[in-house]
Design an enzyme around this catalytic site. Structure first.
Site, PDB file in Angstrom:
ATOM      1  N   HIS A 215       5.406   0.625  16.858  1.00  0.00           N
ATOM      2  CA  HIS A 215       5.219   1.980  16.337  1.00  0.00           C
ATOM      3  C   HIS A 215       3.933   2.108  15.529  1.00  0.00           C
ATOM      4  O   HIS A 215       3.058   2.891  15.860  1.00  0.00           O
ATOM      5  CB  HIS A 215       6.445   2.334  15.485  1.00  0.00           C
ATOM      6  CG  HIS A 215       6.490   3.754  15.027  1.00  0.00           C
ATOM      7  ND1 HIS A 215       7.645   4.351  14.559  1.00  0.00           N
ATOM      8  CD2 HIS A 215       5.538   4.713  14.929  1.00  0.00           C
ATOM      9  CE1 HIS A 215       7.395   5.595  14.218  1.00  0.00           C
ATOM     10  NE2 HIS A 215       6.113   5.832  14.425  1.00  0.00           N
TER      11      HIS A 215
ATOM     12  N   GLU B 178       9.242  12.806  10.847  1.00  0.00           N
ATOM     13  CA  GLU B 178       9.303  11.538  10.122  1.00  0.00           C
ATOM     14  C   GLU B 178       8.980  11.689   8.632  1.00  0.00           C
ATOM     15  O   GLU B 178       8.604  10.717   7.969  1.00  0.00           O
ATOM     16  CB  GLU B 178       8.355  10.526  10.755  1.00  0.00           C
ATOM     17  CG  GLU B 178       8.789  10.074  12.139  1.00  0.00           C
ATOM     18  CD  GLU B 178       7.998   8.880  12.612  1.00  0.00           C
ATOM     19  OE1 GLU B 178       8.608   7.805  12.734  1.00  0.00           O
ATOM     20  OE2 GLU B 178       6.779   9.021  12.859  1.00  0.00           O
TER      21      GLU B 178
ATOM     22  N   HIS C 126      -0.397   5.100  13.324  1.00  0.00           N
ATOM     23  CA  HIS C 126      -0.284   4.296  14.536  1.00  0.00           C
ATOM     24  C   HIS C 126      -1.633   3.636  14.807  1.00  0.00           C
ATOM     25  O   HIS C 126      -2.129   3.629  15.931  1.00  0.00           O
ATOM     26  CB  HIS C 126       0.126   5.177  15.722  1.00  0.00           C
ATOM     27  CG  HIS C 126       1.248   6.117  15.415  1.00  0.00           C
ATOM     28  ND1 HIS C 126       1.285   7.416  15.889  1.00  0.00           N
ATOM     29  CD2 HIS C 126       2.381   5.962  14.678  1.00  0.00           C
ATOM     30  CE1 HIS C 126       2.386   8.013  15.464  1.00  0.00           C
ATOM     31  NE2 HIS C 126       3.063   7.149  14.733  1.00  0.00           N
TER      32      HIS C 126
ATOM     33  N   HIS D 163       1.562   7.092   6.903  1.00  0.00           N
ATOM     34  CA  HIS D 163       2.196   6.525   8.098  1.00  0.00           C
ATOM     35  C   HIS D 163       1.231   6.726   9.251  1.00  0.00           C
ATOM     36  O   HIS D 163       0.752   7.837   9.489  1.00  0.00           O
ATOM     37  CB  HIS D 163       3.528   7.190   8.415  1.00  0.00           C
ATOM     38  CG  HIS D 163       4.041   6.837   9.777  1.00  0.00           C
ATOM     39  ND1 HIS D 163       4.264   5.531  10.172  1.00  0.00           N
ATOM     40  CD2 HIS D 163       4.340   7.613  10.857  1.00  0.00           C
ATOM     41  CE1 HIS D 163       4.687   5.528  11.427  1.00  0.00           C
ATOM     42  NE2 HIS D 163       4.742   6.777  11.865  1.00  0.00           N
TER      43      HIS D 163
END
Length: 255
Positions: A167, A77, A98, A96
């Site tokens: 996500h 990613e 979660h 990024h």
């Protein structure tokens, strides 16, 4: 000239700090733009954040191509980071994650993510949710191409945060310290907001747009360094001091 070795070492620290605060676990990643070449960025090879070492740090271009040293398999990613840096010249660092208390807000529409405490103000009042299925249909929800990354960057726009349906989220900042600070306090805000919703049917009063602007505009070096120095101590990482300047309207005793 910037000290690239120190920048990479701070990126290792950012990984450790985010893991310490459970913003990332074995997955998730943080990057920083290369100050010597703003069309490139630094990101670890694909490794659990708490295990990242300086030798893992890899340089990429906006299309996710490795530049020079190739220590191992890259994150699938990495296109999230390249596409945001491409779209947002003002962004110097990207996370990024979660984040576990944030994810519930990605899958429902009635109870929105809003800042409810002053330290969480920089997440902003306008937080969109990107749904990968709207353009790319049925996927494994991972952002594995430039096209996907650019679509996410478009949803983010000029904001600080975008949620990602089912996500996690993406967070941006003008510095590595800022993006780590915002990511940690977004997770804290989400946990508190979930508790507030559980208290009953009373209305929740989030920070106003003016309060968000006042707190965000005043979060200068002193606040960021205070947090970063403490987090370096907690994770056993070296602390490289930066500017401890005050934000407008704040004294050394504030916050």
């Amino acid at each position: 000239m910037p000290d690239i070795s120190q920048i990479k070492d701070d990126l290792v620290t950012a990984n450790r700090v985010l893991a310490y605060h459970h913003v990332v676990d074995s997955f998730g990643h943080v990057s920083i733009r290369n100050p010597e070449n703003p069309k490139h960025f630094f990101l670890s090879r694909a490794r659990a954040p708490n295990c990242v070492e300086i030798g893992d740090i890899t340089e990429f271009d906006f299309q996710g191509k490795i530049i020079g040293h190739e220590p191992g398999k890259p994150y699938s990613e990495r296109f999230i980071h390249g596409s945001i840096y491409e779209a947002r010249p003002d962004v110097m660092a990207v996370v990024h994650n979660h984040s576990p208390n944030v994810v519930p807000f990605t899958v429902q529409s009635k109870k929105k993510m809003k800042p409810i405490m002053h330290m969480c103000a920089p997440i902003g009042s306008d937080i969109p949710t990107w749904d990968i299925s709207h353009k790319f249909g049925v996927t494994n929800l991972l952002v594995t191409s430039v096209d996907m990354g650019r679509d996410l960057a478009q949803c983010l726009g000029n904001r600080t945060v975008s949620l990602m349906r089912g996500h996690g989220s993406v967070v941006v900042g003008k510095s590595l310290r800022e993006v780590v600070f915002t990511s940690i306090y977004m997770e804290i805000n989400a946990e508190m907001l979930l508790k507030a919703y559980q208290l009953g049917d009373g209305d929740i009063t989030p920070l106003s747009d003016g309060e968000v602007a006042a707190n965000s505009g005043a979060r200068a070096g002193f606040t960021l360094e205070r947090g970063w120095e403490n987090w370096c101590r907690l994770t056993g990482r070296p602390y490289y001091a930066q500017d401890w300047n005050m934000g407008p309207g704040f004294s050394k005793t504030d916050k």
